[in-house]
Design a protein around this motif. Structure first.
Motif, PDB file in Angstrom:
ATOM      1  N   GLY B 312     -30.378  -4.969  11.496  1.00  0.00           N
ATOM      2  CA  GLY B 312     -29.685  -3.796  10.971  1.00  0.00           C
ATOM      3  C   GLY B 312     -29.670  -2.689  12.013  1.00  0.00           C
ATOM      4  N   LEU B 313     -30.820  -2.513  12.676  1.00  0.00           N
ATOM      5  CA  LEU B 313     -30.919  -1.513  13.740  1.00  0.00           C
ATOM      6  C   LEU B 313     -29.994  -1.871  14.891  1.00  0.00           C
ATOM      7  CD1 LEU B 313     -34.620  -0.493  14.373  1.00  0.00           C
ATOM      8  CD2 LEU B 313     -32.724   0.857  13.515  1.00  0.00           C
ATOM      9  N   GLU B 315     -27.321  -3.555  14.784  1.00  0.00           N
ATOM     10  CA  GLU B 315     -25.944  -3.316  14.363  1.00  0.00           C
ATOM     11  C   GLU B 315     -25.608  -1.826  14.520  1.00  0.00           C
ATOM     12  OE1 GLU B 315     -23.704  -5.543  13.627  1.00  0.00           O
ATOM     13  OE2 GLU B 315     -22.157  -4.100  13.086  1.00  0.00           O
ATOM     14  N   MET B 316     -26.572  -0.970  14.164  1.00  0.00           N
ATOM     15  CA  MET B 316     -26.371   0.478  14.330  1.00  0.00           C
ATOM     16  C   MET B 316     -26.098   0.806  15.796  1.00  0.00           C
ATOM     17  SD  MET B 316     -27.173   2.231  11.404  1.00  0.00           S
ATOM     18  CE  MET B 316     -28.167   3.661  11.735  1.00  0.00           C
ATOM     19  N   PRO B 330     -32.886   6.163  11.900  1.00  0.00           N
ATOM     20  CA  PRO B 330     -34.044   5.462  11.329  1.00  0.00           C
ATOM     21  C   PRO B 330     -35.249   6.379  11.167  1.00  0.00           C
ATOM     22  CG  PRO B 330     -33.095   4.189  13.117  1.00  0.00           C
ATOM     23  CD  PRO B 330     -32.427   5.517  13.147  1.00  0.00           C
ATOM     24  N   VAL B 333     -34.772   8.394   8.045  1.00  0.00           N
ATOM     25  CA  VAL B 333     -34.909   7.567   6.845  1.00  0.00           C
ATOM     26  C   VAL B 333     -36.390   7.263   6.581  1.00  0.00           C
ATOM     27  CG1 VAL B 333     -34.445   5.284   5.877  1.00  0.00           C
ATOM     28  CG2 VAL B 333     -32.610   6.552   6.972  1.00  0.00           C
ATOM     29  N   THR B 374     -19.647  -0.138   3.454  1.00  0.00           N
ATOM     30  CA  THR B 374     -20.287  -0.507   4.716  1.00  0.00           C
ATOM     31  C   THR B 374     -19.449  -1.487   5.538  1.00  0.00           C
ATOM     32  OG1 THR B 374     -22.333  -0.258   3.482  1.00  0.00           O
ATOM     33  CG2 THR B 374     -22.521  -1.092   5.717  1.00  0.00           C
ATOM     34  N   ILE B 438     -28.337   3.895   0.730  1.00  0.00           N
ATOM     35  CA  ILE B 438     -28.805   3.670   2.101  1.00  0.00           C
ATOM     36  C   ILE B 438     -29.397   2.278   2.241  1.00  0.00           C
ATOM     37  CG2 ILE B 438     -30.486   4.417   3.831  1.00  0.00           C
ATOM     38  CD1 ILE B 438     -30.053   7.250   2.895  1.00  0.00           C
ATOM     39  N   PHE B 439     -30.179   1.863   1.244  1.00  0.00           N
ATOM     40  CA  PHE B 439     -30.827   0.559   1.343  1.00  0.00           C
ATOM     41  C   PHE B 439     -29.788  -0.569   1.351  1.00  0.00           C
ATOM     42  CE2 PHE B 439     -32.781  -3.220  -0.475  1.00  0.00           C
ATOM     43  CZ  PHE B 439     -33.784  -3.411   0.466  1.00  0.00           C
ATOM     44  N   PHE B 442     -28.074  -0.755   4.597  1.00  0.00           N
ATOM     45  CA  PHE B 442     -28.931  -1.348   5.626  1.00  0.00           C
ATOM     46  C   PHE B 442     -28.967  -2.868   5.505  1.00  0.00           C
ATOM     47  CE2 PHE B 442     -33.028  -2.678   7.393  1.00  0.00           C
ATOM     48  CZ  PHE B 442     -32.865  -2.212   8.678  1.00  0.00           C
ATOM     49  N   LEU B 445     -25.714  -4.219   6.871  1.00  0.00           N
ATOM     50  CA  LEU B 445     -25.713  -4.187   8.337  1.00  0.00           C
ATOM     51  C   LEU B 445     -26.559  -5.331   8.887  1.00  0.00           C
ATOM     52  CD1 LEU B 445     -25.992  -0.367   9.128  1.00  0.00           C
ATOM     53  CD2 LEU B 445     -23.980  -1.840   9.212  1.00  0.00           C
ATOM     54  N   THR B 446     -27.713  -5.571   8.239  1.00  0.00           N
ATOM     55  CA  THR B 446     -28.589  -6.657   8.686  1.00  0.00           C
ATOM     56  C   THR B 446     -27.872  -7.998   8.578  1.00  0.00           C
ATOM     57  OG1 THR B 446     -30.492  -5.389   7.920  1.00  0.00           O
ATOM     58  CG2 THR B 446     -30.847  -7.718   8.332  1.00  0.00           C
TER      59      THR B 446
END
Ligand code: HEM
Ligand code: FES
Lengths: 161, 468
Positions: B312-313, B315-316, B330, B333, B374, B438-439, B442, B445-446
């Motif tokens: 997920g990170l 992807e960000m 992050p 969050v 998303t 948000i969850f 995420f 994205l993951t």
């Protein structure tokens, strides 16, 4: 009845002293551990001055990967030399030179760099780092101790034989 | 010969050993069993009696207990793996090959360790979600929420440091990419990265650093905090009491029946633990832990992916400047999760899944919106938005960082405002809404990072993924 103020302030003073020395001891301890953990500088290949070869080994308009030194020798059309650290400035992948497209393309997040190492496609935030080049007795010497970060391309970065 | 005495039956040696260990056996009356809990070092983790409701599967799902079981499996398999491992490059890789091919049950131990570690992340996150959705982090349980978050971070750190140890291509590049993120921290970034790596790039010193963290520092910290976590559960008056929405709305007094810990709780725990360990064993026998070719610093694989839980990170990172995508967002969050118990104080609906009917509706709504928004945003940013191209002379921290940050935060603020005005949502329901949003984002994205990113980190459909 005696005035309690003096003894209270003595107690405060002692508390302050304790706090001060306690904090000092904590900082010292942290300092010792952090110093202990500092990287040990290895006298290896990478990190020292490396002889990349003779000037004439590199024809103009060529890009040569020297893997044990972690760098490319770029010889520009006008005969000038650049030594480019092969580590992507985005997140550290090793950037291969794509001979057909004539650019560096990072496999990790597809940053692209031109022959001089300038970003032509993000996410890389700055050009590829350089190493210091010097020409000694017709040999190209590359100092890999410190990668030189840069924001743009300047002619002063190019070394001529 | 004198008179013979009738032979007294003599207890066998095993019988005698058993009576030494538990002189009275397990008592058959409640009082005796309660005494046993109090007297036993291990059992007195528990109170002597517990409210019947907290035993419901569907309240805790046994997730905290499962996390503890997994920690024990990890400790055991980890310690035996040490007997066949040298933390040096390239010997580490050769040791793993040897372990897989020449050591009896070597591959089984490695697989068990690998899969338990990955499962632990999922279980710890699910446990966090359960505690969040039931509002169980509210006073007096704030401290346990903080301890839990600390453990979650340590569990991630433990996974990440362990990831390097096999010294294969997967390990080398995931750690290179992961640690490079740290170098974007303002001011101390470069210095800190060098300290962690033990040099300018991932190398033998990094392996040694990670090894010492992985086998000593982090597990000690986790087991220490875990004991504290359990003790706090008791100190906070046991688990929060589960309630249904109806009970919570009617506000009626709930009558609790108290059951003895033995056998009601202990039996359940034992069965649950045994079932999971059995399932893990079967899984570890069937599915091998991945191992690629030996680490090669000259050749980044394409694509080079982070460990799945950091996908997920990663992807960000494709959408933001690293300072914004991997540190600012992050960081905020995580800070928000830490502070949760301190700005959502309403202790009314503790123990109720989704807190209220409106809360349940808003949770669904948030998940639904995130589920659509998303992927839409990922596609938009991939194919249409090109801030760096449109604003070539701006620093990329602004064009590729702050501008996209505004593009995603403004809609979120508008959404929150809409929920507050149109649904009369109170603070607790708004927190539920935003957190769910948000969850879910995420998680999506993951999933995008794991299944939809291929060579050059371009988007592909999973079934059309090129193999090279
Ligand atoms: C290695 C990780 C963890 C372990 C082994 C663990 C273990 C446990 C256990 C055994 C319980 C008893 C109830 C249950 O099973 O649900 C519990 C409760 C609790 N945990 Fe954790 N936990 C972990 C991580 C976390 C995390 C990440 C959080 C949240 C940030 C958290 C917050 C709490 C809270 C607030 C309670 C009390 C819940 C209630 O009273 O209903 N824990 N934990
Ligand atoms: S590491 Fe090269 S683009 Fe990310």
């Amino acid at each position: 009845m005696p005035d309690p103020t003096p003894s209270t302030s003595r107690r405060d003073f002692l508390k302050l002293t304790w706090a001060f020395f306690g904090a000092a001891a904590a900082v010292e301890t942290a300092g010792i551990f952090i110093t202990y953990l500092q990287p040990r500088l290895a006298e290896g290949e990478f990190g020292s001055i490396i002889n990349a070869g003779l000037v004439d080994d590199f024809p103009p308009n060529s890009v040569t990967h020297l893997t044990n030194g972690r760098f490319y020798i770029v010889r520009l059309a006008d005969g000038g030399f650049l030594s480019i650290y092969h580590r992507c400035t985005h997140l550290g992948c090793t950037v291969p030179w794509d001979e057909t497209q004539q650019k560096f393309i990072c496999p990790c997040h597809s940053s692209e760099f031109d022959r001089q190492g300038l970003v032509t496609n993000p996410p890389a935030p700055r050009p590829l780092d350089l190493f210091k080049v010097s020409i000694v007795d017709g040999s190209v010497m590359v100092d890999t101790a410190v990668p030189i970060q840069r924001q743009s391309y300047e002619t002063a970065q190019v070394i001529y034989p | 010969m004198t008179d013979e005495l009738p032979p007294t039956p003599e207890p066998s040696i095993f019988e005698r050993m058993r009576t030494r260990l538990t002189p009275d056996g397990v008592p058959s009356d409640d009082r005796g069993r309660m005494r046993m809990v109090v007297d036993s070092l291990i059992l007195h983790l528990h109170p002597t009696k517990i409210p019947d409701r907290t035993l419901r599967w569907t309240y805790t799902w046994g997730l905290g207990g499962l996390a503890a079981v997994l920690m024990m499996v990890l400790a055991l398999t980890g310690v035996v793996l040490l007997n066949n491992y040298t933390p040096a490059a390239p010997q580490a890789y050769l040791d793993i090959l040897e372990l897989n091919s020449n050591v009896w049950f070597g591959e089984l131990m490695r697989n068990l360790h690998h899969w338990s570690a990955n499962l632990l992340i999922i279980v710890a996150v699910l446990h966090l979600i359960r505690v969040f959705i039931t509002g169980a982090y509210r006073p007096p349980r704030e401290l346990n929420w903080l301890l839990g978050m600390l453990m979650l971070i340590l569990v991630l750190a433990s996974n990440f440091t362990g990831y390097l140890l096999p010294w294969d291509q997967l390990a080398y590049w995931a750690i290179t990419v992961g640690t490079s993120i740290i170098s974007y921290l303002p001011i101390i970034g470069n210095w800190l990265t060098r300290l962690i790596l033990g040099g300018p790039e991932v190398g033998p010193n990094t392996l040694l650093n990670f090894y010492s963290m992985h086998i000593a520092l982090i597990p000690l910290a986790i087991f220490g905090i875990m004991s504290y976590h359990f003790w706090r559960v008791r100190k906070d008056g046991g688990l929060s009491i589960p309630k249904s929405l109806d009970e919570s709305e009617s506000g009626a007094e709930i009558k609790l029946e108290r059951l003895t810990t033995i056998p009601n709780l202990v039996q359940k725990e034992l069965i649950y633990a045994i079932a999971w360990v059995a399932a893990l064993l079967i899984f570890a026998m069937l599915v091998p832990a991945p191992l690629e070719s030996i680490a090669n610093p000259d050749l980044s694989p394409n694509p080079a992916k982070a460990p799945w839980y950091f996908m997920g990170l990663q992807e960000m990172l494709l959408h933001f400047h690293p300072l914004v995508g991997a540190i600012l967002i992050p960081g905020l969050v995580i800070l928000g999760i830490f502070l949760l118990p301190f700005f959502d104080l309403n202790p009314r609906n503790v123990g109720v899944y989704f807190r209220s009917r409106r809360g349940r509706a808003l949770t669904l709504l948030a998940a639904g919106i995130a589920l659509i928004a998303t992927p839409a945003w990922v596609l938009l940013d991939e194919y249409l938005l090109d801030w760096t191209g449109w604003l070539p002379s701006w620093p990329s921290l602004i064009s590729n960082g702050l501008i996209p940050l505004l593009v995603i935060t403004i809609p979120l603020i508008l959404l929150d405002d809409w929920v507050r005005k149109s649904f009369q949502a109170d603070t607790e329901e708004r927190v539920l809404f935003i957190a769910t949003f948000i969850f879910t984002a995420f998680i999506i994205l993951t999933i995008t990072g794991i299944f939809f990113r291929g060579p050059g980190m371009a988007l592909y459909l999973p079934w059309n993924m090129p193999t090279h």
